[in-house]
Write a protein that holds these residues in place. Structure first.
Motif, PDB file in Angstrom:
ATOM      1  N   TYR A  66      -2.088  46.548  37.531  1.00 19.61           N
ATOM      2  CA  TYR A  66      -1.420  47.111  36.354  1.00 19.61           C
ATOM      3  C   TYR A  66      -0.845  45.974  35.532  1.00 19.61           C
ATOM      4  O   TYR A  66      -0.184  45.093  36.071  1.00 19.61           O
ATOM      5  N   GLU A  67      -1.091  46.018  34.231  1.00 15.51           N
ATOM      6  CA  GLU A  67      -0.598  44.966  33.342  1.00 15.51           C
ATOM      7  C   GLU A  67       0.577  45.492  32.534  1.00 15.51           C
ATOM      8  O   GLU A  67       0.493  46.550  31.918  1.00 15.51           O
ATOM      9  N   VAL A  68       1.656  44.722  32.550  1.00 17.95           N
ATOM     10  CA  VAL A  68       2.861  45.076  31.798  1.00 17.95           C
ATOM     11  C   VAL A  68       3.010  44.096  30.647  1.00 17.95           C
ATOM     12  O   VAL A  68       2.956  42.886  30.839  1.00 17.95           O
ATOM     13  N   LYS A  69       3.184  44.639  29.460  1.00 15.58           N
ATOM     14  CA  LYS A  69       3.446  43.833  28.267  1.00 15.58           C
ATOM     15  C   LYS A  69       4.791  44.294  27.719  1.00 15.58           C
ATOM     16  O   LYS A  69       5.041  45.488  27.629  1.00 15.58           O
ATOM     17  N   THR A  70       5.644  43.358  27.386  1.00 15.06           N
ATOM     18  CA  THR A  70       6.945  43.734  26.845  1.00 15.06           C
ATOM     19  C   THR A  70       7.004  43.433  25.360  1.00 15.06           C
ATOM     20  O   THR A  70       6.262  42.604  24.840  1.00 15.06           O
ATOM     21  N   PHE A  71       7.921  44.100  24.715  1.00 16.72           N
ATOM     22  CA  PHE A  71       8.183  43.884  23.297  1.00 16.72           C
ATOM     23  C   PHE A  71       9.677  43.635  23.153  1.00 16.72           C
ATOM     24  O   PHE A  71      10.480  44.383  23.667  1.00 16.72           O
ATOM     25  N   GLY A  72      10.023  42.569  22.486  1.00 16.93           N
ATOM     26  CA  GLY A  72      11.431  42.273  22.243  1.00 16.93           C
ATOM     27  C   GLY A  72      12.078  41.377  23.273  1.00 16.93           C
ATOM     28  O   GLY A  72      12.924  40.579  22.948  1.00 16.93           O
ATOM     29  N   SER A  73      11.684  41.506  24.519  1.00 21.36           N
ATOM     30  CA  SER A  73      12.287  40.680  25.571  1.00 21.36           C
ATOM     31  C   SER A  73      11.196  40.181  26.501  1.00 21.36           C
ATOM     32  O   SER A  73      10.308  40.928  26.871  1.00 21.36           O
ATOM     33  N   SER A  74      11.291  38.927  26.861  1.00 22.51           N
ATOM     34  CA  SER A  74      10.365  38.400  27.865  1.00 22.51           C
ATOM     35  C   SER A  74      11.129  38.047  29.140  1.00 22.51           C
ATOM     36  O   SER A  74      10.653  37.269  29.957  1.00 22.51           O
ATOM     37  N   ALA A  75      12.298  38.636  29.312  1.00 23.13           N
ATOM     38  CA  ALA A  75      13.085  38.422  30.526  1.00 23.13           C
ATOM     39  C   ALA A  75      12.321  38.983  31.721  1.00 23.13           C
ATOM     40  O   ALA A  75      11.724  40.060  31.622  1.00 23.13           O
ATOM     41  N   PRO A  76      12.320  38.287  32.846  1.00 19.28           N
ATOM     42  CA  PRO A  76      11.603  38.785  34.023  1.00 19.28           C
ATOM     43  C   PRO A  76      11.963  40.220  34.405  1.00 19.28           C
ATOM     44  O   PRO A  76      11.095  40.991  34.804  1.00 19.28           O
ATOM     45  N   VAL A  77      13.245  40.593  34.260  1.00 20.32           N
ATOM     46  CA  VAL A  77      13.642  41.952  34.639  1.00 20.32           C
ATOM     47  C   VAL A  77      12.956  43.011  33.785  1.00 20.32           C
ATOM     48  O   VAL A  77      12.763  44.138  34.235  1.00 20.32           O
ATOM     49  N   ALA A  78      12.557  42.673  32.563  1.00 17.82           N
ATOM     50  CA  ALA A  78      11.858  43.640  31.710  1.00 17.82           C
ATOM     51  C   ALA A  78      10.505  44.008  32.304  1.00 17.82           C
ATOM     52  O   ALA A  78      10.102  45.175  32.279  1.00 17.82           O
ATOM     53  N   TYR A  79       9.790  43.037  32.852  1.00 21.25           N
ATOM     54  CA  TYR A  79       8.482  43.299  33.458  1.00 21.25           C
ATOM     55  C   TYR A  79       8.632  44.089  34.756  1.00 21.25           C
ATOM     56  O   TYR A  79       7.883  45.044  34.998  1.00 21.25           O
ATOM     57  N   TRP A  80       9.597  43.687  35.581  1.00 22.31           N
ATOM     58  CA  TRP A  80       9.818  44.399  36.831  1.00 22.31           C
ATOM     59  C   TRP A  80      10.278  45.829  36.562  1.00 22.31           C
ATOM     60  O   TRP A  80       9.859  46.758  37.252  1.00 22.31           O
ATOM     61  N   CYS A  81      11.124  46.025  35.585  1.00 21.57           N
ATOM     62  CA  CYS A  81      11.553  47.370  35.195  1.00 21.57           C
ATOM     63  C   CYS A  81      10.333  48.206  34.825  1.00 21.57           C
ATOM     64  O   CYS A  81      10.182  49.342  35.282  1.00 21.57           O
ATOM     65  N   GLY A  82       9.449  47.647  34.009  1.00 19.39           N
ATOM     66  CA  GLY A  82       8.268  48.384  33.554  1.00 19.39           C
ATOM     67  C   GLY A  82       7.391  48.846  34.694  1.00 19.39           C
ATOM     68  O   GLY A  82       7.009  50.020  34.763  1.00 19.39           O
ATOM     69  N   ILE A  83       7.073  47.954  35.616  1.00 20.53           N
ATOM     70  CA  ILE A  83       6.199  48.336  36.725  1.00 20.53           C
ATOM     71  C   ILE A  83       6.921  49.241  37.716  1.00 20.53           C
ATOM     72  O   ILE A  83       6.334  50.197  38.231  1.00 20.53           O
ATOM     73  N   GLY A  84       8.183  48.994  37.966  1.00 19.00           N
ATOM     74  CA  GLY A  84       8.923  49.830  38.908  1.00 19.00           C
ATOM     75  C   GLY A  84       9.072  51.255  38.411  1.00 19.00           C
ATOM     76  O   GLY A  84       8.853  52.218  39.161  1.00 19.00           O
ATOM     77  N   ASP A  85       9.411  51.411  37.149  1.00 17.89           N
ATOM     78  CA  ASP A  85       9.571  52.739  36.567  1.00 17.89           C
ATOM     79  C   ASP A  85       8.246  53.482  36.536  1.00 17.89           C
ATOM     80  O   ASP A  85       8.171  54.664  36.878  1.00 17.89           O
ATOM     81  N   TYR A  86       7.190  52.788  36.146  1.00 19.07           N
ATOM     82  CA  TYR A  86       5.857  53.400  36.104  1.00 19.07           C
ATOM     83  C   TYR A  86       5.415  53.821  37.507  1.00 19.07           C
ATOM     84  O   TYR A  86       4.879  54.919  37.697  1.00 19.07           O
ATOM     85  N   ALA A  87       5.644  52.964  38.482  1.00 20.40           N
ATOM     86  CA  ALA A  87       5.237  53.262  39.856  1.00 20.40           C
ATOM     87  C   ALA A  87       5.925  54.520  40.378  1.00 20.40           C
ATOM     88  O   ALA A  87       5.279  55.381  40.982  1.00 20.40           O
TER      89      ALA A  87
END
Length: 100
Positions: free
Chosen positions: A9-30
């Motif tokens: 799964y590929e996570v792309k963020t908008f506005g923030s490139s903070a590591p927690v933004a990517y982990w939030c995206g995959i964790g919430d989706y999962a």
């Protein structure tokens, strides 16, 4: 969130490139979309790509990667991992607004 071949799964963020933004995206989706258990481990299968602002994750450890414990939140090491519940927890950080 973009599902790719092979359970990646590929996570792309908008506005923030903070590591927690990517982990939030995959964790919430999962948890919310794929209905995985909060204890499910999530692994970085391809580290952060600066120009693309993407990180790829999987639910299985990447072959040959160091999956040892780490106490830092990173998107720059293949094999870095945490539970889906911990990753989703970054979505609720009071200091960061991801727009959910």
């Amino acid at each position: 969130m973009t599902p790719l071949d092979g359970g990646v799964y590929e996570v792309k963020t908008f506005g923030s490139s903070a590591p927690v933004a990517y982990w939030c995206g995959i964790g919430d989706y999962a948890i919310r979309t794929l209905r995985t258990k909060s204890s499910q481990r999530i692994y970085i299968s391809r580290e952060y790509i600066k120009g693309a602002r993407t990180v790829q994750f999987s639910f299985t450890p990447p072959e040959g990667a160091d999956t040892g414990k780490s106490y830092s939140v990173t998107v720059k090491r293949v094999g870095a991992n945490m539970s889906a519940g911990t990753a989703q927890g970054y979505c609720y950080d009071n200091f960061i607004d991801f727009g959910f």
